[in-house]
Scaffold this motif. Structure first.
Motif, PDB file in Angstrom:
ATOM      1  N   PRO A 265       0.800  -1.228   0.000  1.00 27.54           N
ATOM      2  CA  PRO A 265       0.000   0.000   0.000  1.00 27.54           C
ATOM      3  C   PRO A 265       0.833   1.279   0.000  1.00 27.54           C
ATOM      4  O   PRO A 265       0.382   2.316  -0.472  1.00 27.54           O
ATOM      5  N   GLU A 266       2.069   1.221   0.498  1.00 30.65           N
ATOM      6  CA  GLU A 266       2.889   2.433   0.533  1.00 30.65           C
ATOM      7  C   GLU A 266       3.398   2.831  -0.850  1.00 30.65           C
ATOM      8  O   GLU A 266       3.653   4.005  -1.101  1.00 30.65           O
ATOM      9  N   SER A 267       3.567   1.871  -1.741  1.00 34.47           N
ATOM     10  CA  SER A 267       4.045   2.209  -3.074  1.00 34.47           C
ATOM     11  C   SER A 267       2.955   2.047  -4.133  1.00 34.47           C
ATOM     12  O   SER A 267       3.259   2.004  -5.328  1.00 34.47           O
ATOM     13  N   ALA A 268       1.696   1.983  -3.718  1.00 36.58           N
ATOM     14  CA  ALA A 268       0.602   1.806  -4.671  1.00 36.58           C
ATOM     15  C   ALA A 268       0.439   3.029  -5.565  1.00 36.58           C
ATOM     16  O   ALA A 268      -0.025   2.921  -6.684  1.00 36.58           O
ATOM     17  N   TRP A 269       0.832   4.198  -5.095  1.00 33.86           N
ATOM     18  CA  TRP A 269       0.673   5.412  -5.902  1.00 33.86           C
ATOM     19  C   TRP A 269       1.593   5.400  -7.120  1.00 33.86           C
ATOM     20  O   TRP A 269       1.365   6.143  -8.076  1.00 33.86           O
ATOM     21  N   ASN A 270       2.624   4.581  -7.156  1.00 37.52           N
ATOM     22  CA  ASN A 270       3.526   4.516  -8.303  1.00 37.52           C
ATOM     23  C   ASN A 270       2.847   3.991  -9.565  1.00 37.52           C
ATOM     24  O   ASN A 270       3.337   4.226 -10.663  1.00 37.52           O
ATOM     25  N   PHE A 271       1.734   3.306  -9.416  1.00 33.59           N
ATOM     26  CA  PHE A 271       1.074   2.689 -10.561  1.00 33.59           C
ATOM     27  C   PHE A 271       0.050   3.598 -11.214  1.00 33.59           C
ATOM     28  O   PHE A 271      -0.541   3.227 -12.207  1.00 33.59           O
ATOM     29  N   TYR A 272      -0.198   4.757 -10.649  1.00 32.64           N
ATOM     30  CA  TYR A 272      -1.182   5.665 -11.209  1.00 32.64           C
ATOM     31  C   TYR A 272      -0.470   6.831 -11.886  1.00 32.64           C
ATOM     32  O   TYR A 272       0.557   7.297 -11.439  1.00 32.64           O
TER      33      TYR A 272
ATOM     34  N   CYS B 139      -0.667  10.768 -13.235  1.00 28.09           N
ATOM     35  CA  CYS B 139      -1.361  12.028 -13.045  1.00 28.09           C
ATOM     36  C   CYS B 139      -0.538  13.096 -13.755  1.00 28.09           C
ATOM     37  O   CYS B 139       0.662  13.229 -13.516  1.00 28.09           O
ATOM     38  N   LEU B 140      -1.178  13.849 -14.633  1.00 30.01           N
ATOM     39  CA  LEU B 140      -0.456  14.856 -15.401  1.00 30.01           C
ATOM     40  C   LEU B 140       0.157  15.937 -14.503  1.00 30.01           C
ATOM     41  O   LEU B 140       1.288  16.365 -14.724  1.00 30.01           O
ATOM     42  N   ALA B 141      -0.562  16.350 -13.457  1.00 31.23           N
ATOM     43  CA  ALA B 141      -0.039  17.369 -12.556  1.00 31.23           C
ATOM     44  C   ALA B 141       1.211  16.878 -11.842  1.00 31.23           C
ATOM     45  O   ALA B 141       2.189  17.617 -11.686  1.00 31.23           O
ATOM     46  N   VAL B 142       1.239  15.627 -11.430  1.00 36.36           N
ATOM     47  CA  VAL B 142       2.408  15.084 -10.762  1.00 36.36           C
ATOM     48  C   VAL B 142       3.546  14.942 -11.747  1.00 36.36           C
ATOM     49  O   VAL B 142       4.716  15.221 -11.432  1.00 36.36           O
TER      50      VAL B 142
END
Length: 64
Positions: free
Chosen positions: A48-55, A57-60
């Motif tokens: 869950p800590e690295s789950a954001w790596n798979f999404y 986002c243009l702003a990021v």
């Protein structure tokens, strides 16, 4: 169904080339079952800590 002599040469050539349909394959012969571990393989690699790596986002991506 009984075969009747066809006077069409195209039909005769198709029958000589293709003949009959292949035999049916049973569903049991087309599938294979395998055992999995408890929880399945999909849940075993979830972090869950690295789950954001798979999404994406243009702003990021632009650093905004």
């Amino acid at each position: 169904m009984t075969e009747q002599p066809a006077g069409d040469p195209a039909a005769d050539s198709r029958h000589a080339r293709y003949g009959t349909l292949p035999e049916r394959i049973r569903f049991e012969d087309m599938t294979e079952g395998t055992a999995t571990g408890p929880g399945g393989a999909a849940n075993a690699s979830y972090n869950p800590e690295s789950a954001w790596n798979f999404y994406s986002c243009l702003a990021v991506d632009l650093g905004l």
